[in-house]
Design an enzyme around this catalytic site. Structure first.
Site, PDB file in Angstrom:
ATOM      1  N   GLU A   1      13.238  26.668 -43.782  1.00  0.00           N
ATOM      2  CA  GLU A   1      14.020  26.332 -45.234  1.00  0.00           C
ATOM      3  C   GLU A   1      14.862  25.640 -45.026  1.00  0.00           C
ATOM      4  O   GLU A   1      15.555  26.984 -44.503  1.00  0.00           O
ATOM      5  CB  GLU A   1      13.897  28.200 -46.028  1.00  0.00           C
ATOM      6  CG  GLU A   1      14.344  27.869 -46.836  1.00  0.00           C
ATOM      7  CD  GLU A   1      13.485  29.416 -47.703  1.00  0.00           C
ATOM      8  OE1 GLU A   1      13.263  29.353 -48.925  1.00  0.00           O
ATOM      9  OE2 GLU A   1      13.898  30.914 -46.922  1.00  0.00           O
TER      10      GLU A   1
ATOM     11  N   LYS B   1      19.462  47.340 -56.066  1.00  0.00           N
ATOM     12  CA  LYS B   1      20.656  46.566 -55.862  1.00  0.00           C
ATOM     13  C   LYS B   1      21.000  45.111 -55.811  1.00  0.00           C
ATOM     14  O   LYS B   1      19.944  44.194 -54.623  1.00  0.00           O
ATOM     15  CB  LYS B   1      20.472  47.256 -53.906  1.00  0.00           C
ATOM     16  CG  LYS B   1      22.172  46.517 -53.136  1.00  0.00           C
ATOM     17  CD  LYS B   1      22.008  46.807 -51.589  1.00  0.00           C
ATOM     18  CE  LYS B   1      21.558  45.296 -51.144  1.00  0.00           C
ATOM     19  NZ  LYS B   1      22.564  43.781 -51.524  1.00  0.00           N
TER      20      LYS B   1
ATOM     21  N   GLU C   1       9.044  39.571 -50.974  1.00  0.00           N
ATOM     22  CA  GLU C   1       8.897  37.796 -51.228  1.00  0.00           C
ATOM     23  C   GLU C   1      10.111  37.238 -50.640  1.00  0.00           C
ATOM     24  O   GLU C   1      10.601  37.341 -51.284  1.00  0.00           O
ATOM     25  CB  GLU C   1       8.614  38.023 -52.731  1.00  0.00           C
ATOM     26  CG  GLU C   1       8.064  36.887 -53.560  1.00  0.00           C
ATOM     27  CD  GLU C   1       9.234  35.633 -53.024  1.00  0.00           C
ATOM     28  OE1 GLU C   1       9.756  34.720 -52.824  1.00  0.00           O
ATOM     29  OE2 GLU C   1      10.530  35.931 -54.340  1.00  0.00           O
TER      30      GLU C   1
ATOM     31  N   CYS D   1      12.779  30.037 -53.186  1.00  0.00           N
ATOM     32  CA  CYS D   1      11.725  30.080 -52.626  1.00  0.00           C
ATOM     33  C   CYS D   1      11.121  29.417 -52.091  1.00  0.00           C
ATOM     34  O   CYS D   1       9.846  28.708 -51.497  1.00  0.00           O
ATOM     35  CB  CYS D   1      11.754  31.700 -52.270  1.00  0.00           C
ATOM     36  SG  CYS D   1      11.513  32.100 -53.409  1.00  0.00           S
TER      37      CYS D   1
END
Length: 493
Positions: free
Chosen positions: A397, A187, A261, A296
């Site tokens: 982030e 997905k 992750e 990331c």
């Protein structure tokens, strides 16, 4: 026709997948969740539409994977290897096409082979493992007996990839699962479905049987249905922490194992004895340049020893102002747009908040770009200096082209600052002192560390994080083992 004309033709008339879902041996263009337009982030104009999976399509995709699993599991390992090697060959052959697709879909600057070369390397690496999966013989002391292990696939693996990964993320996750004998329901994020759909096409073309790889772009409801399905044996997810927590909660109901992750706030530590030009170049061209800071593991915090801070700051500002920002196929472009209007607004809000709370000195950037770029989602490459490491800007982030510079006085403080966030994905150490390089690398709370350069993510190296950056690994033997579970067999003789 010349290569340049071929490229122009691909850009003008891109070979986009149909936008239909791949479920078993069918391409479904009409679904319960309808269709969605993908907007080109560089122009703000629709690129193409695609079908969205809903819970009904997820159910069919899992059923197709369940049905295909016994045959794929029992396929001789050499045949699985050969199919994956053919997939790698097809990816390499489509290098320009895939690079164009990536740039159209995400706005990333066009680089020939960038859309394929890394993916092809990962596919080839894990194809080589398919016929080398072996157990062990266990010594026994309770009389004559044979004790041995079998490494077995989980069955159906749910793979959820981020919009910035495309075919590379599919190669990193799907291919080791296939090499181990699993079937996959992939997905992809709805912000960038076309690369993964093309990956599904190439899998079928390479001889991977129908149902072994199913590709179902969809939103949150599709993802929720997939991870809650009791027939899924394992989940592999890359994305944000909030979504990860929802997945973990859903997976806990069936005790489904997961690989996560997640986000990062990677520190780039620059000591006074380092090559300052190289350190500044990595900070700008890896931290905020290539995909507009939307990665990331990118080093978005630059920690600099006080003795050379002013020199490094000047270099970083000059390099940032020199970045060529523009549409992905224009000559010399080094940075493109962010992925969509919502993320553009979010990043600008982060910058405004940093200004309001005096998180640091705004050195350059901080605004949305106008003029010829006004219709796209372009945020100026932005640098803050003397950032407070306790501020939101340093702790959270941004996932955008925003770089934070932080001072430190000595090695101990540098490590403390680097480790002083909830994340632990990556880090970089710039120093010419070999002892310090090893010492600091050992003390960084991160799963992936570079010394005097940005790690290139070779497929044989394990990649993953600690703390709020997740758990489990992609790459290397560790990445294969995520999709295998050992069974012990004891034979009394």
């Amino acid at each position: 026709m010349s290569a340049e004309l071929d490229l122009n033709e691909l850009v003008t008339n891109p070979r986009l997948p149909s936008g239909a879902l791949l479920v078993g041996d069918r391409w479904d263009a009409t679904t319960s969740a309808g269709r969605r337009d993908h907007v080109n982030p560089a122009t703000g104009e629709p690129l193409a539409s695609f079908a969205l999976a809903g819970p009904a399509e997820i159910d069919r995709a899992v059923s197709a994977a369940v049905a295909a699993f016994p045959t794929w599991r029992d396929t001789p390992p050499g045949r699985r290897r050969d199919a994956l090697l053919e997939l790698a060959r097809l990816i390499d052959a489509a290098d320009v096409e895939l690079a164009v697709l990536r740039s159209l879909e995400t706005g990333a600057p066009f680089k020939r082979k960038r859309g394929a070369s890394l993916a092809g390397e990962w596919v080839r690496y894990y194809a080589g493992w398919a016929d080398k999966i072996e157990g062990a013989t266990i010594p026994t002391s309770a009389g004559p007996a044979l004790d041995y292990t079998l490494l077995e696939p989980y069955g159906v693996v749910a793979v959820l990839t981020p919009w910035n990964g495309g075919i590379v993320s599919a190669a990193m996750k799907v291919v080791p699962a296939l090499a181990a004998g699993n079937c996959v329901v992939l997905k992809p994020a709805e912000l960038a479905p076309f690369g993964p759909l093309r990956f599904g096409e190439l899998c079928l073309q390479a001889g991977v049987p129908p149902g072994v790889v199913n590709v179902v772009p969809g939103g949150a409801d599709a993802g929720a249905a997939l991870v809650a399905d009791a027939r899924v044996g394992k989940i592999s997810f890359t994305g944000g922490g909030a979504t990860a927590r929802r997945i973990f909660e859903a997976a806990s109901r069936n005790l489904t194992p997961v690989v996560m992750e997640l986000g990062g706030k990677s520190a780039n530590l620059v000591f006074a004895d380092a090559d300052l030009d190289a350190a500044a170049m990595i900070a700008v061209h890896a931290g905020i340049g290539p995909i507009s800071g939307q990665g990331c593991v990118l080093p978005t915090r630059l920690l600099v020893e006080d003795a050379v801070y002013d020199e490094v700051e000047a270099r970083v500002v000059a390099l940032t102002r020199a970045l060529v920002v523009g549409k992905p196929f224009e000559d010399g472009v080094q940075m493109g747009p962010v992925i969509d209007e919502a993320n553009c607004a979010r990043i600008l809000d982060v910058i405004d908040h940093a200004r309001t709370e005096h998180a640091g000195r705004l050195l350059t950037g901080g605004e949305r770009l106008g003029g010829a770029l006004a219709r796209g989602y372009f945020v100026a490459p932005t640098v803050f200096g003397d950032v407070d490491n306790a501020s939101d800007l340093a702790q959270h982030e941004v996932f955008g082209p925003v770089l934070s510079l932080v001072r430190f006085q000595n090695e101990d403080e540098a490590v403390e600052l680097a480790n002083g966030t909830a994340y632990g994905l990556g880090g970089i150490v710039f120093t010419n002192d070999l002892h310090r390089a090893h010492r600091v690398a050992a003390h960084l709370e991160a799963g992936y560390v570079g010394v005097n350069g940005f790690p290139p993510m070779p497929p044989g190296a394990p990649f993953g994080g600690v703390k709020q950056s997740g758990f489990g690994r992609e790459g290397g033997r560790a990445g294969l083992d995520e999709f295998l579970r050992p069974k012990n067999v004891y034979v009394q003789l």
